[in-house]
Enzyme design. Structure first.
Site, short mmCIF file in Angstrom:
data_model
loop_
_atom_site.label_atom_id
_atom_site.label_comp_id
_atom_site.label_asym_id
_atom_site.label_seq_id
_atom_site.Cartn_x
_atom_site.Cartn_y
_atom_site.Cartn_z
N ASN A 405 -17.21 -126.33 25.75
CA ASN A 405 -18.41 -126.65 24.98
C ASN A 405 -18.56 -128.16 24.81
O ASN A 405 -19.32 -128.81 25.51
CB ASN A 405 -18.39 -125.95 23.62
CG ASN A 405 -19.76 -125.95 22.94
OD1 ASN A 405 -20.62 -126.78 23.24
ND2 ASN A 405 -19.98 -125.01 22.05
N ASP A 406 -17.81 -128.73 23.88
CA ASP A 406 -17.99 -130.15 23.55
C ASP A 406 -17.76 -131.08 24.74
O ASP A 406 -18.44 -132.10 24.87
CB ASP A 406 -17.03 -130.54 22.42
CG ASP A 406 -17.33 -129.79 21.14
OD1 ASP A 406 -18.46 -129.31 21.01
OD2 ASP A 406 -16.43 -129.67 20.29
N ILE A 407 -16.79 -130.75 25.61
CA ILE A 407 -16.42 -131.68 26.67
C ILE A 407 -17.46 -131.75 27.78
O ILE A 407 -17.36 -132.60 28.66
CB ILE A 407 -15.04 -131.32 27.27
CG1 ILE A 407 -15.07 -129.94 27.92
CG2 ILE A 407 -13.97 -131.40 26.20
CD1 ILE A 407 -13.80 -129.60 28.68
N SER A 446 -16.05 -125.90 17.51
CA SER A 446 -16.40 -127.03 16.66
C SER A 446 -17.72 -126.84 15.94
O SER A 446 -18.07 -127.61 15.05
CB SER A 446 -16.46 -128.32 17.49
OG SER A 446 -17.53 -128.24 18.41
#
Length: 477
Positions: A405-407, A446
């Site tokens: 997700n975030d990366i 997150s």
């Protein structure tokens, strides 16, 4: 065993530990590095047990047998997906050991102080070392005990909270009591005052009070760090456990424990700094619990997530010449690494270029994805770090994102109000086609929404990653 032989054994063990750390920097040398560490620890344990100042061999061997048995059972039971929380749990044991050794030293010192000179002359082992200390040396030792107990207590409760968050037993969001940073600062200042009072000769209640304050700091500090920063927390707690061990090494007069603790402490701190840089996080702010609260994507996302089935993904892969796979924690949860490895072998056998892109904080543990891919026997030379592959996405036909997700979130570059603004990410959206294997439509660990999922060249392959790989494999020509 003489002092000279023990010293030589300790030097040999220290060299092996250094070689072990150095070897862990590369996947090809990691197995050899682990063996170095294993042999070094074996040498250290044997030399310590056979040393002239060691006693209670029956109790020692019983504890070693119990610990080895428990470790063997845990190692056989714990899955790779549970490795982050296992590491956090093991850090808590190191912290608790430091606290217990510190209190034992206090009790031993008090017992020796009540003896007459004739009785002191009959002492052996650690007790004899304590009996021979001058008043100045005793004051220095109290500082060492205080630091070991303080750092160890923070490590213990902090690691316990990290374990709870990583295992899903606690909410992954950042949480603080009212006046959170003020409470932490006040506890740290009061602990420093108590340290001075303890060194000046105060009784055990001072050490106990400082321990309770440190327990609170560790609990509240890690509770205030959100899920997005958990990889940094794990390496930071690793560093804390090393410094606690080094402080106790000074207390016990064990040179190897000092060296080993310093190696662990410094390497953990360096790794934490590297990871903070990879996440565009201020190092000091993260370790003080200043980051981690997420509010989601601040700018409205246009478009919709378009689903695709395994047939569509297989058709695109069969037509592609170059493929990049981006693994994340979702791959670990689904235990899909074997299917991903088999997909890689089939694509390469068909003459396609296949590579893996690894972000420094992919997963919930430093190197998490590298370990999983190595377990599945993916060739080391096609597993590339972010800086090595980021410029190649624009020339890539297909990117498969598995549980990340975030990366891979473009909000890090496009939205200055995003909680991850400025974080270096894998620019997968520049590829011709992007397929995201994801269990559902949630925002991820997150809690940050990802605009990548709504882009025109992105399609969502919903479902368990291992099942998705099983559906893809028969269709790859």
């Amino acid at each position: 065993m003489t002092i000279g032989v023990i010293s030589a054994a300790y030097v040999s063990a220290a060299v092996l530990f250094i070689l072990s750390l150095g070897g862990l920097s590369g996947q090809e040398s990691a197995k050899r590095a682990v063996r170095y560490g294993f042999v070094g620890m074996a040498i250290a344990i044997v030399a310590t047990i056979l040393g002239p100042a060691f006693g209670n061999l029956s109790v020692t061997f019983a504890m070693i047998a119990a610990g080895a048995g428990a470790g063997w059972l845990v190692a056989k039971k714990v899955q790779m997906t549970e490795m982050p929380q296992l590491v956090a749990a093991l850090h808590s044991f190191v912290g608790l050991a430091a606290v217990l050794i510190g209190f034992n030293t206090h009790f031993e010192t008090a017992t020796i102080a009540a003896l007459d000179e004739a009785a002191k002359a009959q002492l052996s082992g650690f007790a004899a070392i304590l009996a021979g200390k001058t008043p100045l040396e005793m004051a220095i030792m109290k500082v060492e005990v205080s630091l070991g107990v303080f750092i160890g207590a923070i490590t213990f409760t902090g690691s316990a909270i990290a374990f709870g968050k990583l295992a899903g037993k606690l909410d992954g969001k950042a949480q603080k009591l009212p006046g959170g940073h003020v409470l932490n600062a006040a506890a740290a200042i009061l602990s420093s005052v108590l340290l001075v009072v303890y060194v000046q000769g105060a009784d055990m209640w001072v050490l106990a009070a400082m321990t309770l304050l440190a327990f609170f700091i560790g609990f509240h500090l890690i509770l205030g760090i959100g899920g997005a920063d958990m990889p940094v927390v794990v390496s930071m707690l690793n560093s804390y456990s090393g410094w606690a061990a080094a402080a106790i090494g000074f207390t016990l007069g064990n040179d190897l424990l000092i060296v080993t603790g310093a190696l662990v402490g410094s390497s953990g701190a360096i790794l934490s700094y590297i990871m903070c840089k990879a996440m565009n996080r201020p190092f000091v702010s993260v370790i003080l619990g200043g980051f981690g609260a997420t509010t989601g994507f601040a700018v409205a996302i246009e478009g919709e997530q378009i689903a695709i089935d395994a047939d569509g993904v297989a058709a695109a892969l069969n037509d592609a010449d170059s493929v990049v796979i981006v693994p994340g924690y979702g791959m670990a949860v689904a235990q899909a690494q074997q299917g991903v490895a088999e997909l890689t072998r089939k694509l390469r056998a068909a003459g396609k270029t296949v590579r893996f892109a690894i972000h420094p904080v992919a997963g919930r543990l430093p190197g998490h994805m590298n370990v999983l891919l190595a377990e599945a026997k993916v060739p080391y030379d096609i597993v590339l770090e972010m800086d090595e592959i980021n410029e190649d996405f624009s020339q890539t036909d297909v990117v498969i994102v598995i549980g990340s997700n975030d990366i891979v979130n473009p909000a890090a570059q496009d939205d200055p109000t995003s909680p991850i603004a400025g974080m270096p990410v894998l620019e997968v959206w520049k590829a011709k086609q992007v397929f995201v294997s994801k269990r559902g439509r949630g925002a991820g660990y997150s809690g940050i929404e990802n605009p990548l999922f709504y882009r025109e060249n992105t399609r969502m392959l919903y479902g368990d990653a291992r099942e998705s790989m099983a559906q893809l494999l028969p269709q790859i020509a």
